[in-house]
Scaffold this motif. Sequence first.
Motif, PDB file in Angstrom:
ATOM      1  N   ASP A  10       0.832  -1.215   0.000  1.00  0.00           N
ATOM      2  CA  ASP A  10       0.000   0.000   0.000  1.00  0.00           C
ATOM      3  C   ASP A  10       0.863   1.261   0.000  1.00  0.00           C
ATOM      4  OD1 ASP A  10      -2.256  -1.572  -0.009  1.00  0.00           O
ATOM      5  OD2 ASP A  10      -2.649  -1.347   2.152  1.00  0.00           O
ATOM      6  N   LEU A  11       1.917   1.256   0.798  1.00  0.00           N
ATOM      7  CA  LEU A  11       2.818   2.407   0.852  1.00  0.00           C
ATOM      8  C   LEU A  11       3.502   2.624  -0.492  1.00  0.00           C
ATOM      9  CD1 LEU A  11       4.165   4.632   2.508  1.00  0.00           C
ATOM     10  CD2 LEU A  11       5.883   2.955   3.207  1.00  0.00           C
ATOM     11  N   MET A  12       3.950   1.546  -1.125  1.00  0.00           N
ATOM     12  CA  MET A  12       4.597   1.656  -2.423  1.00  0.00           C
ATOM     13  C   MET A  12       3.637   2.223  -3.470  1.00  0.00           C
ATOM     14  SD  MET A  12       5.889  -1.168  -5.134  1.00  0.00           S
ATOM     15  CE  MET A  12       4.178  -1.530  -5.355  1.00  0.00           C
ATOM     16  N   LEU A  13       2.409   1.743  -3.491  1.00  0.00           N
ATOM     17  CA  LEU A  13       1.419   2.229  -4.448  1.00  0.00           C
ATOM     18  C   LEU A  13       1.090   3.705  -4.206  1.00  0.00           C
ATOM     19  CD1 LEU A  13      -1.011  -0.807  -4.663  1.00  0.00           C
ATOM     20  CD2 LEU A  13       0.609  -0.017  -6.406  1.00  0.00           C
ATOM     21  N   ARG A  15       3.110   5.970  -2.884  1.00  0.00           N
ATOM     22  CA  ARG A  15       4.262   6.764  -3.331  1.00  0.00           C
ATOM     23  C   ARG A  15       4.345   6.813  -4.853  1.00  0.00           C
ATOM     24  NH1 ARG A  15       9.016   5.291   1.036  1.00  0.00           N
ATOM     25  NH2 ARG A  15       7.987   6.325   2.785  1.00  0.00           N
ATOM     26  N   LEU A  16       4.035   5.718  -5.499  1.00  0.00           N
ATOM     27  CA  LEU A  16       4.034   5.690  -6.956  1.00  0.00           C
ATOM     28  C   LEU A  16       2.977   6.638  -7.512  1.00  0.00           C
ATOM     29  CD1 LEU A  16       5.153   4.463  -9.553  1.00  0.00           C
ATOM     30  CD2 LEU A  16       3.502   2.622  -9.296  1.00  0.00           C
ATOM     31  N   ASP A  17       1.806   6.633  -6.922  1.00  0.00           N
ATOM     32  CA  ASP A  17       0.755   7.564  -7.341  1.00  0.00           C
ATOM     33  C   ASP A  17       1.197   9.013  -7.158  1.00  0.00           C
ATOM     34  OD1 ASP A  17      -1.004   5.596  -8.124  1.00  0.00           O
ATOM     35  OD2 ASP A  17      -2.119   5.594  -6.216  1.00  0.00           O
ATOM     36  N   ASP A  18       1.852   9.305  -6.039  1.00  0.00           N
ATOM     37  CA  ASP A  18       2.352  10.664  -5.791  1.00  0.00           C
ATOM     38  C   ASP A  18       3.378  11.078  -6.844  1.00  0.00           C
ATOM     39  OD1 ASP A  18       0.734  10.886  -3.570  1.00  0.00           O
ATOM     40  OD2 ASP A  18       2.360  10.457  -2.138  1.00  0.00           O
ATOM     41  N   MET A  19       4.288  10.157  -7.183  1.00  0.00           N
ATOM     42  CA  MET A  19       5.313  10.476  -8.180  1.00  0.00           C
ATOM     43  C   MET A  19       4.686  10.695  -9.552  1.00  0.00           C
ATOM     44  SD  MET A  19       8.657   8.187  -7.059  1.00  0.00           S
ATOM     45  CE  MET A  19       8.122   6.814  -7.998  1.00  0.00           C
ATOM     46  N   LEU A  20       3.726   9.864  -9.918  1.00  0.00           N
ATOM     47  CA  LEU A  20       3.068  10.021 -11.212  1.00  0.00           C
ATOM     48  C   LEU A  20       2.275  11.321 -11.267  1.00  0.00           C
ATOM     49  CD1 LEU A  20       1.859   6.386 -11.892  1.00  0.00           C
ATOM     50  CD2 LEU A  20       3.669   7.627 -13.096  1.00  0.00           C
ATOM     51  N   HIS A  21       1.620  11.664 -10.183  1.00  0.00           N
ATOM     52  CA  HIS A  21       0.861  12.907 -10.132  1.00  0.00           C
ATOM     53  C   HIS A  21       1.794  14.116 -10.262  1.00  0.00           C
ATOM     54  CE1 HIS A  21      -2.220  15.768  -9.186  1.00  0.00           C
ATOM     55  NE2 HIS A  21      -1.460  16.270  -8.244  1.00  0.00           N
ATOM     56  N   SER A  22       2.921  14.100  -9.575  1.00  0.00           N
ATOM     57  CA  SER A  22       3.850  15.229  -9.671  1.00  0.00           C
ATOM     58  C   SER A  22       4.477  15.293 -11.058  1.00  0.00           C
ATOM     59  CB  SER A  22       4.928  15.137  -8.599  1.00  0.00           C
ATOM     60  OG  SER A  22       5.787  14.043  -8.820  1.00  0.00           O
ATOM     61  N   ARG A  23       4.662  14.169 -11.706  1.00  0.00           N
ATOM     62  CA  ARG A  23       5.229  14.140 -13.062  1.00  0.00           C
ATOM     63  C   ARG A  23       4.272  14.795 -14.053  1.00  0.00           C
ATOM     64  NH1 ARG A  23       8.861  14.842 -16.554  1.00  0.00           N
ATOM     65  NH2 ARG A  23       8.855  13.461 -18.324  1.00  0.00           N
ATOM     66  N   ARG A  24       2.989  14.559 -13.893  1.00  0.00           N
ATOM     67  CA  ARG A  24       2.001  15.138 -14.798  1.00  0.00           C
ATOM     68  C   ARG A  24       1.929  16.649 -14.664  1.00  0.00           C
ATOM     69  NH1 ARG A  24      -2.153  11.678 -12.633  1.00  0.00           N
ATOM     70  NH2 ARG A  24      -1.359   9.643 -13.087  1.00  0.00           N
ATOM     71  N   SER A  25       2.243  17.172 -13.505  1.00  0.00           N
ATOM     72  CA  SER A  25       2.127  18.604 -13.289  1.00  0.00           C
ATOM     73  C   SER A  25       3.372  19.378 -13.713  1.00  0.00           C
ATOM     74  CB  SER A  25       1.803  18.890 -11.824  1.00  0.00           C
ATOM     75  OG  SER A  25       2.887  18.511 -11.012  1.00  0.00           O
TER      76      SER A  25
END
Length: 69
Positions: A10-13, A15-25
């Motif tokens: 859950d923690l890995m997912l 963090r991955l979501d956070d990284m993908l979200h910041s990449r899109r912005s």
Amino acid sequence: MADIADYANDLMLERLDDMLHSRRSVTLTSSAEFCEDCGDDIPSARRLAAPGCTRCIDCQALDELERRH
């Protein structure tokens, strides 16, 4: 009952979501039309492949080679 592997997953997912979200912005800057080192035209294919580039492929390769040594 959840075990430690479930919590880690859950923690890995999350963090991955956070990284993908910041990449899109991230806003991409436009590429230069002319190389900052030699002044030659930068081909449109390079400008599309490497958004924000400021050097032609040859000058970029030389710059990276110089930084290694």
